[in-house]
Scaffold this motif. Structure first.
Motif: not given
Length: 317
Positions: A214-217, A237-242, A258-262, A267-271
């Protein structure tokens, strides 16, 4: 209240048995009133002879005492009453509209032209077909969100320049297909009930055993798919969509994040909220990135491919 064993919808609808520990062999009971699982251990194992585990709903309530069932029933009766008054059916976009965009893929699509200079054209066309990616008359790229039932929720429409970068402006040049349809029909935002899903979600049912990445874009997902086709690449579709409501289709799956670097910390918290997945792991591709980096895994892939191409040119020179 009625309960039934969940219908088979591929291996993702079968879980690890709490007794024998075998994966994809445990069928859970569903509360037909709420559509939710009663509990993780309430169900039956497929291995009737070697395991024989079966915990029906009546045993679940018996363990919790005579008053628990009444409390459970009253709780869901209240929830069902309050929620049903607010619930609206999700709106969908006819797939024929997405198919019309796909027919325009032979027209100029700047993103596709850029990627064709990096990846084989045949593989690129197959990925566009698999994900139902389309093209507008203006050459923009259409990324549809199609759920596991094959229904289109909406589509992102984005413009790219010749270098494969998204064109940004006052409106960030991101548009939505459902918004265009609403505008054309003269509808208000409240007239459309949008419930997004993952980009590429429709591929889950046809590849039930594959590990999901799973990636962002959406662009990152197709680049990674072209480079590493052995995995099933989806985008939120976006950093906040996890978030759980966006990722429900991943229940019972092994998922690589596979989060974006920022977005790593986020994502670690949302996972931690994706407990319905069989397993989630972070792909630490970003360990050498600068602290303020906004790059993603696709940037690394493209850099390596371009370096490989340059090395080949130097070898033949």
């Amino acid at each position: 209240m009625n309960y039934m064993l969940e219908s088979y919808k591929g291996r993702s609808s079968r879980y690890t048995c709490p007794k024998c520990g075998q994966p994809h062999c445990f069928t859970r009971y569903i509360d037909t009133w709420t559509g939710q699982y009663l509990a993780d251990d309430v169900g039956i194992c497929d291995h009737k002879n070697s395991c024989g585990y079966h915990k029906p709903p009546r045993e679940y309530f018996k363990e919790r005492g005579s008053g628990y069932y009444s409390e459970y029933r009253q709780s869901y009766s209240l929830n069902r009453f309050t929620e049903s008054s607010k619930e609206r059916e999700t709106d969908f976009i006819p797939m024929r509209i997405i198919e019309d965009f796909e027919k325009l893929n032979k027209k100029k699509n700047t993103l596709k032209e850029f990627l064709s200079g990096v990846f084989p054209l045949l593989g690129l066309q197959q990925v566009f077909s698999d994900y139902h990616i389309g093209t507008t008359k203006n050459g923009e790229t259409v990324f549809p969100q199609i759920d596991m039932q094959g229904r289109c929720r909406t589509a992102k429409i984005m413009a790219y320049d010749e270098s494969g970068h998204r064109i940004k402006g006052k409106m960030d040049r991101i548009d939505w297909l459902h918004a265009r349809i609403m505008k054309k029909k003269g509808l208000k935002p409240s007239d459309w009930n949008l419930k997004q899903c993952l980009f590429g979600e429709h591929l889950l049912s046809s590849r039930p055993d594959d590990k999901v990445c799973l990636v962002e874009s959406e662009k990152t997902a197709i680049i990674c798919k072209l480079r590493c086709p052995e995995y099933l690449w989806l985008a939120c579709g976006g950093k906040q969509n996890l978030k759980p409501e966006m990722c429900q289709a991943l229940a019972g799956r092994n998922v690589l994040l596979c989060p974006d670097a920022d977005a790593v910390a986020n994502w670690e918290e949302q996972s931690k909220l994706l407990s319905f997945c069989r397993k989630t792991e972070m792909v630490r591709w970003y360990k050498h990135e600068a602290e303020d980096s906004k790059r993603d895994i696709a940037d690394i892939i493209l850099e390596r491919l371009q370096k490989e191409a340059q090395d080949k040119v130097q070898e033949t020179a």
